[in-house]
Write a protein that holds these residues in place. Structure first.
Motif, PDB file in Angstrom:
ATOM      1  N   LYS A  54     -75.058  -7.851 -40.698  1.00  0.00           N
ATOM      2  CA  LYS A  54     -75.885  -9.019 -40.344  1.00  0.00           C
ATOM      3  C   LYS A  54     -77.361  -8.772 -40.634  1.00  0.00           C
ATOM      4  CE  LYS A  54     -76.382  -7.877 -35.483  1.00  0.00           C
ATOM      5  NZ  LYS A  54     -75.945  -8.167 -34.141  1.00  0.00           N
ATOM      6  N   GLU A  55     -77.816  -7.529 -40.506  1.00  0.00           N
ATOM      7  CA  GLU A  55     -79.209  -7.219 -40.817  1.00  0.00           C
ATOM      8  C   GLU A  55     -79.458  -7.300 -42.322  1.00  0.00           C
ATOM      9  OE1 GLU A  55     -80.018  -4.298 -36.987  1.00  0.00           O
ATOM     10  OE2 GLU A  55     -79.895  -3.403 -38.990  1.00  0.00           O
ATOM     11  N   TRP A  56     -78.518  -6.765 -43.112  1.00  0.00           N
ATOM     12  CA  TRP A  56     -78.670  -6.828 -44.563  1.00  0.00           C
ATOM     13  C   TRP A  56     -78.690  -8.280 -45.018  1.00  0.00           C
ATOM     14  CZ3 TRP A  56     -77.251  -8.459 -49.276  1.00  0.00           C
ATOM     15  CH2 TRP A  56     -77.679  -7.716 -50.382  1.00  0.00           C
ATOM     16  N   MET A  57     -77.778  -9.081 -44.476  1.00  0.00           N
ATOM     17  CA  MET A  57     -77.723 -10.506 -44.820  1.00  0.00           C
ATOM     18  C   MET A  57     -79.047 -11.195 -44.488  1.00  0.00           C
ATOM     19  SD  MET A  57     -73.914 -11.425 -43.373  1.00  0.00           S
ATOM     20  CE  MET A  57     -74.063 -13.203 -43.596  1.00  0.00           C
ATOM     21  N   ALA A  58     -79.572 -10.939 -43.300  1.00  0.00           N
ATOM     22  CA  ALA A  58     -80.813 -11.591 -42.866  1.00  0.00           C
ATOM     23  C   ALA A  58     -81.984 -11.209 -43.766  1.00  0.00           C
ATOM     24  CB  ALA A  58     -81.110 -11.228 -41.411  1.00  0.00           C
ATOM     25  N   VAL A  59     -82.125  -9.935 -44.068  1.00  0.00           N
ATOM     26  CA  VAL A  59     -83.232  -9.491 -44.921  1.00  0.00           C
ATOM     27  C   VAL A  59     -83.097 -10.097 -46.315  1.00  0.00           C
ATOM     28  CG1 VAL A  59     -84.263  -7.476 -46.057  1.00  0.00           C
ATOM     29  CG2 VAL A  59     -83.700  -7.374 -43.623  1.00  0.00           C
ATOM     30  N   HIS A  60     -81.891 -10.117 -46.841  1.00  0.00           N
ATOM     31  CA  HIS A  60     -81.711 -10.654 -48.192  1.00  0.00           C
ATOM     32  C   HIS A  60     -81.949 -12.167 -48.231  1.00  0.00           C
ATOM     33  CE1 HIS A  60     -80.565 -10.564 -52.336  1.00  0.00           C
ATOM     34  NE2 HIS A  60     -79.795 -11.624 -52.122  1.00  0.00           N
ATOM     35  N   ARG A  61     -81.495 -12.861 -47.228  1.00  0.00           N
ATOM     36  CA  ARG A  61     -81.716 -14.309 -47.196  1.00  0.00           C
ATOM     37  C   ARG A  61     -83.198 -14.632 -47.008  1.00  0.00           C
ATOM     38  NH1 ARG A  61     -76.309 -16.079 -43.787  1.00  0.00           N
ATOM     39  NH2 ARG A  61     -74.892 -16.035 -45.590  1.00  0.00           N
ATOM     40  N   ALA A  62     -83.910 -13.832 -46.224  1.00  0.00           N
ATOM     41  CA  ALA A  62     -85.359 -14.019 -46.089  1.00  0.00           C
ATOM     42  C   ALA A  62     -86.042 -13.734 -47.426  1.00  0.00           C
ATOM     43  CB  ALA A  62     -85.922 -13.116 -44.995  1.00  0.00           C
ATOM     44  N   VAL A  89     -85.656   1.128 -47.886  1.00  0.00           N
ATOM     45  CA  VAL A  89     -85.073   1.090 -46.548  1.00  0.00           C
ATOM     46  C   VAL A  89     -86.168   0.923 -45.494  1.00  0.00           C
ATOM     47  CG1 VAL A  89     -83.751   2.405 -44.844  1.00  0.00           C
ATOM     48  CG2 VAL A  89     -83.045   2.393 -47.231  1.00  0.00           C
ATOM     49  N   ARG A  90     -87.310   1.514 -45.729  1.00  0.00           N
ATOM     50  CA  ARG A  90     -88.454   1.385 -44.801  1.00  0.00           C
ATOM     51  C   ARG A  90     -88.867  -0.081 -44.661  1.00  0.00           C
ATOM     52  NH1 ARG A  90     -94.254   2.133 -46.141  1.00  0.00           N
ATOM     53  NH2 ARG A  90     -95.336   2.170 -44.160  1.00  0.00           N
ATOM     54  N   TYR A  91     -88.939  -0.793 -45.776  1.00  0.00           N
ATOM     55  CA  TYR A  91     -89.331  -2.199 -45.738  1.00  0.00           C
ATOM     56  C   TYR A  91     -88.246  -3.054 -45.075  1.00  0.00           C
ATOM     57  CZ  TYR A  91     -93.443  -1.130 -48.405  1.00  0.00           C
ATOM     58  OH  TYR A  91     -94.651  -0.613 -48.789  1.00  0.00           O
ATOM     59  N   TYR A  92     -87.012  -2.698 -45.300  1.00  0.00           N
ATOM     60  CA  TYR A  92     -85.875  -3.350 -44.658  1.00  0.00           C
ATOM     61  C   TYR A  92     -86.004  -3.213 -43.135  1.00  0.00           C
ATOM     62  CZ  TYR A  92     -80.842  -3.305 -43.281  1.00  0.00           C
ATOM     63  OH  TYR A  92     -79.629  -3.487 -42.675  1.00  0.00           O
ATOM     64  N   ARG A  93     -86.259  -1.994 -42.669  1.00  0.00           N
ATOM     65  CA  ARG A  93     -86.415  -1.731 -41.229  1.00  0.00           C
ATOM     66  C   ARG A  93     -87.656  -2.415 -40.654  1.00  0.00           C
ATOM     67  NH1 ARG A  93     -82.073  -1.254 -39.148  1.00  0.00           N
ATOM     68  NH2 ARG A  93     -80.687   0.136 -40.202  1.00  0.00           N
ATOM     69  N   MET A  94     -88.764  -2.392 -41.411  1.00  0.00           N
ATOM     70  CA  MET A  94     -90.002  -3.027 -40.945  1.00  0.00           C
ATOM     71  C   MET A  94     -89.794  -4.531 -40.735  1.00  0.00           C
ATOM     72  SD  MET A  94     -92.970  -0.999 -43.147  1.00  0.00           S
ATOM     73  CE  MET A  94     -93.731  -2.527 -43.551  1.00  0.00           C
ATOM     74  N   ALA A  95     -89.060  -5.166 -41.623  1.00  0.00           N
ATOM     75  CA  ALA A  95     -88.806  -6.607 -41.488  1.00  0.00           C
ATOM     76  C   ALA A  95     -88.039  -6.893 -40.201  1.00  0.00           C
ATOM     77  CB  ALA A  95     -88.028  -7.125 -42.693  1.00  0.00           C
ATOM     78  N   LEU A  96     -87.063  -6.064 -39.903  1.00  0.00           N
ATOM     79  CA  LEU A  96     -86.261  -6.272 -38.700  1.00  0.00           C
ATOM     80  C   LEU A  96     -87.065  -5.986 -37.437  1.00  0.00           C
ATOM     81  CD1 LEU A  96     -83.015  -4.726 -40.119  1.00  0.00           C
ATOM     82  CD2 LEU A  96     -83.346  -7.146 -39.532  1.00  0.00           C
ATOM     83  N   LYS A  97     -87.861  -4.924 -37.461  1.00  0.00           N
ATOM     84  CA  LYS A  97     -88.706  -4.610 -36.303  1.00  0.00           C
ATOM     85  C   LYS A  97     -89.834  -5.620 -36.151  1.00  0.00           C
ATOM     86  CE  LYS A  97     -87.701   0.272 -36.015  1.00  0.00           C
ATOM     87  NZ  LYS A  97     -88.170   1.633 -36.109  1.00  0.00           N
ATOM     88  N   GLY A  98     -90.209  -6.261 -37.253  1.00  0.00           N
ATOM     89  CA  GLY A  98     -91.279  -7.248 -37.231  1.00  0.00           C
ATOM     90  C   GLY A  98     -90.832  -8.621 -36.764  1.00  0.00           C
ATOM     91  N   GLY A  99     -89.595  -8.736 -36.372  1.00  0.00           N
ATOM     92  CA  GLY A  99     -89.135  -9.992 -35.794  1.00  0.00           C
ATOM     93  C   GLY A  99     -88.235 -10.849 -36.659  1.00  0.00           C
ATOM     94  N   LEU A 100     -87.793 -10.350 -37.805  1.00  0.00           N
ATOM     95  CA  LEU A 100     -86.860 -11.121 -38.613  1.00  0.00           C
ATOM     96  C   LEU A 100     -85.609 -11.372 -37.784  1.00  0.00           C
ATOM     97  CD1 LEU A 100     -86.324 -12.347 -41.428  1.00  0.00           C
ATOM     98  CD2 LEU A 100     -85.178 -10.207 -41.996  1.00  0.00           C
ATOM     99  N   ASP A 101     -85.281 -12.620 -37.573  1.00  0.00           N
ATOM    100  CA  ASP A 101     -84.210 -13.004 -36.659  1.00  0.00           C
ATOM    101  C   ASP A 101     -82.860 -13.057 -37.368  1.00  0.00           C
ATOM    102  OD1 ASP A 101     -82.786 -13.935 -34.492  1.00  0.00           O
ATOM    103  OD2 ASP A 101     -83.524 -15.989 -34.659  1.00  0.00           O
ATOM    104  N   THR A 102     -81.969 -12.154 -37.007  1.00  0.00           N
ATOM    105  CA  THR A 102     -80.646 -12.138 -37.618  1.00  0.00           C
ATOM    106  C   THR A 102     -79.824 -13.361 -37.217  1.00  0.00           C
ATOM    107  OG1 THR A 102     -79.763 -10.753 -35.838  1.00  0.00           O
ATOM    108  CG2 THR A 102     -80.561  -9.619 -37.804  1.00  0.00           C
TER     109      THR A 102
END
Length: 151
Positions: A54-62, A89-102
């Motif tokens: 779900k995190e990969w999907m959210a980052v890719h869709r964003a 991977v760092r940018y992937y994690r930063m997006a999720l920690k920065g509030g990207l909503d899965t």
């Protein structure tokens, strides 16, 4: 020779799983797989990447929503080719920690028992298991193989 062949095949399977399962199947819903193949790819990615679907999907869709503009979580135009290639991977994690909503970007992500109880909460356990298996089968060369697979 068997170690190198294993490493090449395992790495190729990982690339296929990311490309077909995560990208085309999950993020874009462009392809559907038989449930057994679907699960194999989820299991393989758990072992080789530690990615949460779900995190990969959210980052890719964003990424597609803001493609190569501010807001794109992994744009080489915004962050530079070097950074994305070597620190993706760092940018992937930063997006999720920065509030990207899965929940917003991946409401249709798998949420079955194994996803909720193994793949998501224990996402790094798979890559540790793979390291242990590589060492068991290949000795110290297993560490090298594992590092290449993780890279």
């Amino acid at each position: 020779m068997i170690k190198i062949l294993y490493m090449l095949i395992a790495t190729h399977i990982t690339i296929i799983c990311v490309t077909l399962y995560l990208h085309r199947g999950m993020a874009h819903r462009g392809i559907t797989f038989h449930p057994l193949l679907n699960h194999f790819m989820r299991l393989w990615l758990w072992l080789t990447t530690g990615m949460v679907t779900k995190e990969w999907m959210a980052v890719h869709r964003a990424h597609h929503r803001y493609s190569d503009r501010p807001g794109d979580p992994h744009s080489p135009v915004v962050f530079g080719n070097y950074n994305i290639f070597l620190r993706g991977v760092r940018y992937y994690r930063m997006a999720l920690k920065g509030g990207l909503d899965t929940k917003t970007y991946a409401p249709d992500a798998p949420s079955d028992w194994i996803e909720r109880n193994v793949y998501t909460p224990c996402h790094y356990d798979g890559i540790i298991f793979l390291l242990a298996a590589n060492i068991l089968f290949f000795g110290w060369w297993g560490i090298v193989t594992w590092l290449i697979q993780i890279l």
